[in-house]
Structures are given as structure tokens and as C-alpha cells.
Design a protein around this motif. Structure first.
Motif, PDB file in Angstrom:
ATOM      1  N   GLN A   1      39.029  37.927  39.688  1.00 28.75           N
ATOM      2  CA  GLN A   1      37.950  37.892  38.631  1.00 28.75           C
ATOM      3  C   GLN A   1      38.696  37.735  37.362  1.00 28.75           C
ATOM      4  O   GLN A   1      38.050  36.755  36.609  1.00 28.75           O
ATOM      5  CB  GLN A   1      36.979  39.060  38.604  1.00 28.75           C
ATOM      6  CG  GLN A   1      36.216  39.250  39.589  1.00 28.75           C
ATOM      7  CD  GLN A   1      35.122  38.057  39.975  1.00 28.75           C
ATOM      8  OE1 GLN A   1      34.929  37.423  39.374  1.00 28.75           O
ATOM      9  NE2 GLN A   1      34.847  38.011  41.402  1.00 28.75           N
ATOM     10  N   SER A   2      39.519  38.434  36.931  1.00 31.97           N
ATOM     11  CA  SER A   2      40.215  38.056  35.566  1.00 31.97           C
ATOM     12  C   SER A   2      41.474  36.929  35.623  1.00 31.97           C
ATOM     13  O   SER A   2      42.284  36.865  34.664  1.00 31.97           O
ATOM     14  CB  SER A   2      40.870  39.470  35.352  1.00 31.97           C
ATOM     15  OG  SER A   2      41.779  39.967  36.026  1.00 31.97           O
ATOM     16  N   LYS A   3      41.558  36.467  36.888  1.00 32.22           N
ATOM     17  CA  LYS A   3      42.936  35.502  36.977  1.00 32.22           C
ATOM     18  C   LYS A   3      42.254  34.289  36.372  1.00 32.22           C
ATOM     19  O   LYS A   3      41.307  34.002  36.449  1.00 32.22           O
ATOM     20  CB  LYS A   3      43.120  35.453  38.500  1.00 32.22           C
ATOM     21  CG  LYS A   3      43.741  37.055  38.849  1.00 32.22           C
ATOM     22  CD  LYS A   3      44.839  37.421  38.133  1.00 32.22           C
ATOM     23  CE  LYS A   3      46.311  36.456  38.787  1.00 32.22           C
ATOM     24  NZ  LYS A   3      47.526  36.857  38.053  1.00 32.22           N
ATOM     25  N   PRO A   4      43.065  33.282  36.392  1.00 30.42           N
ATOM     26  CA  PRO A   4      43.019  31.801  35.865  1.00 30.42           C
ATOM     27  C   PRO A   4      42.113  31.107  37.009  1.00 30.42           C
ATOM     28  O   PRO A   4      42.223  31.567  37.997  1.00 30.42           O
ATOM     29  CB  PRO A   4      44.271  31.229  35.430  1.00 30.42           C
ATOM     30  CG  PRO A   4      45.234  32.604  35.314  1.00 30.42           C
ATOM     31  CD  PRO A   4      44.691  33.552  36.191  1.00 30.42           C
TER      32      PRO A   4
ATOM     33  N   PHE B   1      53.572  29.822  37.146  1.00 34.06           N
ATOM     34  CA  PHE B   1      54.731  29.291  36.312  1.00 34.06           C
ATOM     35  C   PHE B   1      54.992  29.064  34.939  1.00 34.06           C
ATOM     36  O   PHE B   1      55.675  28.773  34.302  1.00 34.06           O
ATOM     37  CB  PHE B   1      55.237  27.904  37.040  1.00 34.06           C
ATOM     38  CG  PHE B   1      55.266  28.018  38.694  1.00 34.06           C
ATOM     39  CD1 PHE B   1      56.358  28.114  39.022  1.00 34.06           C
ATOM     40  CD2 PHE B   1      54.067  27.865  39.252  1.00 34.06           C
ATOM     41  CE1 PHE B   1      56.604  28.226  40.629  1.00 34.06           C
ATOM     42  CE2 PHE B   1      54.222  28.006  40.875  1.00 34.06           C
ATOM     43  CZ  PHE B   1      55.505  28.265  41.232  1.00 34.06           C
ATOM     44  N   PHE B   2      54.045  29.425  34.506  1.00 36.31           N
ATOM     45  CA  PHE B   2      53.644  29.193  32.827  1.00 36.31           C
ATOM     46  C   PHE B   2      53.466  30.811  32.264  1.00 36.31           C
ATOM     47  O   PHE B   2      53.081  31.715  32.777  1.00 36.31           O
ATOM     48  CB  PHE B   2      52.312  28.604  32.521  1.00 36.31           C
ATOM     49  CG  PHE B   2      52.467  27.118  32.773  1.00 36.31           C
ATOM     50  CD1 PHE B   2      52.863  26.226  31.787  1.00 36.31           C
ATOM     51  CD2 PHE B   2      51.920  26.631  34.037  1.00 36.31           C
ATOM     52  CE1 PHE B   2      53.048  24.930  31.975  1.00 36.31           C
ATOM     53  CE2 PHE B   2      52.115  25.183  34.227  1.00 36.31           C
ATOM     54  CZ  PHE B   2      52.609  24.470  33.250  1.00 36.31           C
ATOM     55  N   THR B   3      53.664  30.937  31.085  1.00 32.72           N
ATOM     56  CA  THR B   3      53.304  32.222  30.179  1.00 32.72           C
ATOM     57  C   THR B   3      51.661  32.353  30.150  1.00 32.72           C
ATOM     58  O   THR B   3      50.951  31.208  30.051  1.00 32.72           O
ATOM     59  CB  THR B   3      53.939  32.319  28.958  1.00 32.72           C
ATOM     60  OG1 THR B   3      53.404  31.189  28.154  1.00 32.72           O
ATOM     61  CG2 THR B   3      55.532  32.121  28.998  1.00 32.72           C
ATOM     62  N   ASP B   4      51.337  33.513  29.964  1.00 32.45           N
ATOM     63  CA  ASP B   4      49.917  33.649  29.827  1.00 32.45           C
ATOM     64  C   ASP B   4      49.494  33.100  28.275  1.00 32.45           C
ATOM     65  O   ASP B   4      48.230  32.528  28.341  1.00 32.45           O
ATOM     66  CB  ASP B   4      49.448  35.131  29.651  1.00 32.45           C
ATOM     67  CG  ASP B   4      49.589  35.955  31.028  1.00 32.45           C
ATOM     68  OD1 ASP B   4      49.653  35.122  32.170  1.00 32.45           O
ATOM     69  OD2 ASP B   4      49.769  37.218  31.063  1.00 32.45           O
TER      70      ASP B   4
ATOM     71  N   PHE C   1      32.431  27.988  40.421  1.00 35.82           N
ATOM     72  CA  PHE C   1      33.164  29.434  39.841  1.00 35.82           C
ATOM     73  C   PHE C   1      32.140  30.445  39.509  1.00 35.82           C
ATOM     74  O   PHE C   1      32.777  31.693  39.540  1.00 35.82           O
ATOM     75  CB  PHE C   1      34.093  28.665  38.661  1.00 35.82           C
ATOM     76  CG  PHE C   1      35.460  27.832  38.832  1.00 35.82           C
ATOM     77  CD1 PHE C   1      36.195  28.478  39.566  1.00 35.82           C
ATOM     78  CD2 PHE C   1      35.372  26.636  38.771  1.00 35.82           C
ATOM     79  CE1 PHE C   1      37.544  27.857  39.762  1.00 35.82           C
ATOM     80  CE2 PHE C   1      36.443  25.812  38.854  1.00 35.82           C
ATOM     81  CZ  PHE C   1      37.561  26.357  39.459  1.00 35.82           C
ATOM     82  N   GLU C   2      31.090  30.135  38.817  1.00 33.89           N
ATOM     83  CA  GLU C   2      30.291  31.197  38.205  1.00 33.89           C
ATOM     84  C   GLU C   2      29.366  31.760  39.545  1.00 33.89           C
ATOM     85  O   GLU C   2      29.190  33.153  39.493  1.00 33.89           O
ATOM     86  CB  GLU C   2      29.194  30.621  37.406  1.00 33.89           C
ATOM     87  CG  GLU C   2      29.999  29.849  36.221  1.00 33.89           C
ATOM     88  CD  GLU C   2      30.842  30.800  35.449  1.00 33.89           C
ATOM     89  OE1 GLU C   2      30.508  32.012  35.265  1.00 33.89           O
ATOM     90  OE2 GLU C   2      31.853  30.281  34.883  1.00 33.89           O
ATOM     91  N   SER C   3      29.031  31.224  40.556  1.00 31.52           N
ATOM     92  CA  SER C   3      28.146  31.757  41.522  1.00 31.52           C
ATOM     93  C   SER C   3      29.041  32.117  42.928  1.00 31.52           C
ATOM     94  O   SER C   3      28.497  32.777  43.696  1.00 31.52           O
ATOM     95  CB  SER C   3      27.200  30.667  42.030  1.00 31.52           C
ATOM     96  OG  SER C   3      27.702  29.581  42.579  1.00 31.52           O
ATOM     97  N   TYR C   4      30.205  31.686  43.178  1.00 27.87           N
ATOM     98  CA  TYR C   4      30.912  32.054  44.464  1.00 27.87           C
ATOM     99  C   TYR C   4      31.481  33.473  44.286  1.00 27.87           C
ATOM    100  O   TYR C   4      31.905  34.041  43.411  1.00 27.87           O
ATOM    101  CB  TYR C   4      32.244  31.149  44.326  1.00 27.87           C
ATOM    102  CG  TYR C   4      32.752  30.829  46.022  1.00 27.87           C
ATOM    103  CD1 TYR C   4      32.064  30.015  46.663  1.00 27.87           C
ATOM    104  CD2 TYR C   4      33.942  31.240  46.408  1.00 27.87           C
ATOM    105  CE1 TYR C   4      32.376  29.921  48.056  1.00 27.87           C
ATOM    106  CE2 TYR C   4      34.333  31.061  47.404  1.00 27.87           C
ATOM    107  CZ  TYR C   4      33.604  30.516  48.338  1.00 27.87           C
ATOM    108  OH  TYR C   4      34.099  30.040  49.624  1.00 27.87           O
ATOM    109  N   GLU C   5      31.411  33.960  45.649  1.00 25.66           N
ATOM    110  CA  GLU C   5      31.858  35.366  45.883  1.00 25.66           C
ATOM    111  C   GLU C   5      33.359  35.458  45.975  1.00 25.66           C
ATOM    112  O   GLU C   5      33.951  35.449  46.926  1.00 25.66           O
ATOM    113  CB  GLU C   5      31.263  36.008  46.862  1.00 25.66           C
ATOM    114  CG  GLU C   5      31.409  37.368  47.104  1.00 25.66           C
ATOM    115  CD  GLU C   5      30.912  38.103  48.325  1.00 25.66           C
ATOM    116  OE1 GLU C   5      30.905  39.096  48.439  1.00 25.66           O
ATOM    117  OE2 GLU C   5      29.686  37.465  48.827  1.00 25.66           O
ATOM    118  N   PHE C   6      34.156  35.647  44.786  1.00 25.19           N
ATOM    119  CA  PHE C   6      35.547  35.942  44.884  1.00 25.19           C
ATOM    120  C   PHE C   6      35.922  37.222  44.774  1.00 25.19           C
ATOM    121  O   PHE C   6      35.331  38.077  44.375  1.00 25.19           O
ATOM    122  CB  PHE C   6      36.101  35.352  43.322  1.00 25.19           C
ATOM    123  CG  PHE C   6      35.948  33.859  43.308  1.00 25.19           C
ATOM    124  CD1 PHE C   6      36.748  32.815  43.921  1.00 25.19           C
ATOM    125  CD2 PHE C   6      35.187  33.137  42.113  1.00 25.19           C
ATOM    126  CE1 PHE C   6      36.527  31.413  43.776  1.00 25.19           C
ATOM    127  CE2 PHE C   6      34.976  31.802  42.362  1.00 25.19           C
ATOM    128  CZ  PHE C   6      35.684  30.911  42.998  1.00 25.19           C
TER     129      PHE C   6
END
Length: 438
Positions: A370-373, A396-399, A360-365
Motif C-alpha cells: 500500500q505504501s510502496k511506489p 534502483f532509485f532513492t526515495d 490502482f485505487e480499486s484493486y486489492e493489493f
């Protein structure tokens, strides 16, 4: 092209709308396809719940016949529905209900329009609707359109969600929390069984507790039963809340869908059933104002098809076929030591990917992820690395729930309403995760 630069004062419900999960998933697919790893392979989508195969031949034949046999089939249907379809529904459902009449049934343009029509027909501004979380995302906008307010009550996941196999029965409602969510403004509770995305089928005991609470407080129930034909415990069957007690029938509006039953989501034929004809007349009136009437040829085709399917074993065979598809996926999850909830119903299965080593920290998303779960990033990573598309379940859930319960960030939803060979290809791709497991 207009050069008028005056601002448009649009309905606030439809301005600055964040991208929905379906749009974002499509964009994830497109971006992943551009990656060199996917240049020469098919993207395998077990994401959105539409079918990769045609409806049964008897529905296709009935649709063709409906289009060609009678010119009037191509004109407006009666607003409450073609009488042939109402008669077919009445005959089929009277094996579960007691004495349905024509006035107990309204045909709608899909199940989503049915739910919207109920909410518009019954809600006044600031009336409150209880939504069980996780929830199908369309419920939220449908409540907001008539200015209803939402109260969320959680279907709590098992505490050991990331370990082993679970049952839908392990996802539980706290009935004290349900009672606490009720006040003088509470008008409706939305129930979804079989449940999307959990795959849970509510038991008679659970439905009785919900029904007793709602009857006590005069809360109407929308029972979204679009996956009613997809249940896999033949001994338990599929309990319908409106059939368990006459007092529940008085407060319940049951929603169904031929799109799910006949693998034909594009036909857009749904329906509402209620033993309380007085209650149903308000959604029926709203339906008339929303779309006047539902497309006529598919109604005629569904009338014939429901009558046939109730006699030819179609629904029973369909359940067997889905069970086989699920077992293929579950065998792969077992092979990878991925936790999942065994589906009791629907064509969805949710699995916990916390045991997968994702950088998650090093992959190029993509920037917008970036701000998504984490589940959104998981979906992108799977799309790039395996060419497999899934749906992130935090949508399907609230933030608020996700922030307090980050374990759900690892849940992904898989749809198995695909051909067997397509499922086989997906399983082979997923096995490639083995070197990435913790």
C-alpha cells in the motif's frame, strides 16, 4: 531452543532492515500464485537476473575435470587467485590493456565481493562515494559497511520517457552536477557499464568526461563491468574506461564476473583488474580478510573456459542470441504501444507501463504494498492477471528521487536470460495486456 531473553545489541546496519526488492518479488510471486487465476498455469518470471538454463558444456566439462583431475584443486586456492586463472585473464585482457602482470589481477568470490573488498580496502569512516543513480542496490550496503557516505548523481532519463523508443544515450549525466557532488572527502566513484537496469553502454566521450573529472580530483573509479560481454553495438564495441588513457588506468579498479559471462551465477568467481598494482593491493588484502580465498574448482574451470571462449566464438554467439531474445520482447512492446529503452548491453530491458490501465485505487493489493511506489503494485497486478513476474525499478532509485520524479514509478525491468521457449511464453502472456491499454 534458547530461553535467554536479554536483548542483542547488533550492528545497526543489520537491524530493522526493510525487505529488499528480491525478497518482496518472491513474496509477490507466492501471493499471486495463490490467486485462482493462476491455479492452473505456470508463473513466468522475467524478474531476477539468473539463468533458466545451464552454462555452456565446455564450462561444465571443465568444472567436472577440475574436481577430479587433481586433489589440490579441492583445497584452498592462493588468496589472490589460482595462477592458471590469473594467467588466462592476463592473456585475454592484454588485447585491451597494455602489459598486465600477475600483480594487476585479484580473484574474488563474485563481483559483489570484489566491490565490497575494494570499498573496505580503500575507505576510511566518513569517506564519500559517488553512486550514479539508478544503481544496483548492493552498492549501498557495501559502502555503509566500512562506514562510507553516499553521494548520488543522477543519470537523467529522457524527458519523454513514457513515449516511444529510447536509447541508452538518451539517459545522460549532468557533469556540472557530478562536479558539484565532489568535496575533499570524496574518494571513490562507482561506474556501471553496461548498466543495470538501464541497459546503457557509456560511450568513449562520456567515459572521458568522467575520467577527467575523477583524475582532476584524485577520485578512484570502481568500474563495474560484469556485463562486458553483453553489448550489442559491434561498431562501438565496449569501451573500457581504464584503457582509454593511462591516467584513467592509474585510478581505476575494474570488476568482472564469470557468472555473467558463462551463465553460471552460482559459481561465484569474480575478479579485479587494475594497472595500478599499488592501488590493488588494498582490496586484495581486504579480500583475504573477508573470505581468505575464492572456491578453487570453479577458478580452474573458468581459467580453461576463458581460454576456450576467446577462440571458439562463444561470446559473439551469445550476443547474437541475446539480441534475438530482446527483439521478441520489443516486438510485443511495440504491439502494445509500450515505451522502452532499447538495450545497448546487459540482459535487462526497462519498459514504461504508464500506458496500461491498472486500477490502482480499486484493486486489492497486499497490505505491505500500500505504501510502496506504483511499480510494486504494477508488478503484483501483472503477476495476478498475467502470471508474469518482473522487477520494480524504483528500488534502483532513492526515495527522494522517486518523490520528485514519479514518472519512474511506471518502469519495470525484464530479464531475458531465459530459454527461447520461455521468452516466447512470456511474450504470449504479455499480449493479453492489449484490452488493458489506454
Amino acid at each position: 531452543m534458547s530461553t535467554n531473553t536479554k536483548s542483542i545489541n547488533a550492528n545497526s546496519l543489520f537491524t530493522n532492515i526493510p525487505k529488499d526488492v528480491w525478497t518482496m518479488t518472491a513474496e509477490i510471486t507466492a501471493k499471486a500464485k495463490q490467486n485462482p487465476k493462476n491455479a492452473h498455469r505456470e508463473m513466468i518470471s522475467l524478474g531476477q537476473g539468473f539463468f533458466s538454463y545451464s552454462p555452456p558444456q565446455f564450462l561444465l566439462d571443465a568444472t567436472s575435470n577440475a574436481l577430479n583431475s587433481d586433489p589440490l584443486n579441492n583445497q584452498y586456492a592462493p588468496t589472490r587467485g589460482d595462477l592458471r586463472l590469473i594467467e588466462s585473464i592476463k592473456n585475454y585482457y592484454n588485447q585491451f590493456y597494455d602489459g598486465l602482470q600477475n600483480e594487476n589481477i585479484t580473484i574474488t568470490t563474485g563481483a559483489n565481493e570484489a566491490i565490497l573488498a575494494i570499498l573496505i580496502g580503500l575507505l576510511n569512516p566518513h569517506d564519500e562515494v559517488i553512486v550514479l543513480e539508478p544503481f544496483f542496490d548492493q552498492y549501498i550496503s557495501n559502502i555503509k559497511i566500512p562506514q562510507g557516505k553516499i553521494k548520488y548523481v543522477t543519470i537523467h532519463p529522457p524527458s519523454d520517457l513514457s513515449q516511444g523508443k529510447h536509447s541508452g544515450n538518451d539517459w545522460k549525466i549532468n557533469y556540472d552536477e557530478l562536479e558539484a557532488a565532489i568535496n575533499e572527502k570524496t574518494k571513490i566513484l562507482i561506474l556501471n557499464t553496461p548498466h543495470n537496469p538501464i541497459g546503457k553502454v557509456f560511450t568513449k566521450e562520456e567515459l572521458t568526461k568522467i575520467g577527467d573529472i575523477c583524475y582532476k580530483h584524485n577520485i578512484k573509479i570502481i568500474s563495474d563491468e560484469v556485463y562486458e560481454q553483453l553489448y550489442f553495438d559491434e561498431e562501438q564495441g565496449f569501451p573500457r574506461i581504464a584503457t582509454l588513457d593511462p591516467k584513467y588506468a592509474e585510478i581505476t579498479l575494474t570488476v568482472g564476473s564469470f557468472g555473467k559471462a558463462f551463465c553460471a551465477t552460482g559459481h561465484r568467481v569474480g575478479y579485479i583488474i587494475s594497472k595500478n598494482a599499488e592501488l590493488l593491493k588494498y582490496p586484495a588484502a581486504a579480500h583475504t580478510r573477508i573470505c581468505f580465498s575464492t572456491p578453487h574448482p570453479p577458478q580452474v574451470a573458468c581459467a580453461e573456459s576463458l581460454t576456450l571462449a576467446s577462440k571458439n566464438g562463444y561470446f559473439e554467439d551469445m550476443r547474437i542470441n541475446y539480441n534475438e531474445k530482446f527483439h521478441k520482447l520489443m516486438e510485443v512492446f511495440d504491439f502494445l504501444n509500450i515505451s522502452y529503452t532499447i538495450p545497448q548491453g546487459t540482459y535487462f530491458i526497462i519498459a514504461d507501463f504508464s500506458n496500461v490501465n491498472v486500477p490502482f485505487e480499486s484493486y486489492e493489493f497486499p497490505e505491505e504494498l500500500q505504501s510502496k511506489p506504483k511499480d510494486f503494485k504494477l508488478c503484483y497486478w501483472l503477476a495476478v492477471e498475467l502470471g508474469v513476474i518482473t522487477i520494480p525499478t524504483t528500488e534502483f532509485f532513492t526515495d527522494e528521487y522517486v518523490k520528485k520524479n514519479p514518472s519512474v514509478e511506471y518502469l519495470l525491468r525484464f530479464a531475458v536470460c531465459k530459454t527461447d521457449d520461455y521468452i516466447d511464453k512470456a511474450c504470449e502472456r504479455l499480449k493479453e495486456l492489449k484490452p488493458h491499454m489506454k
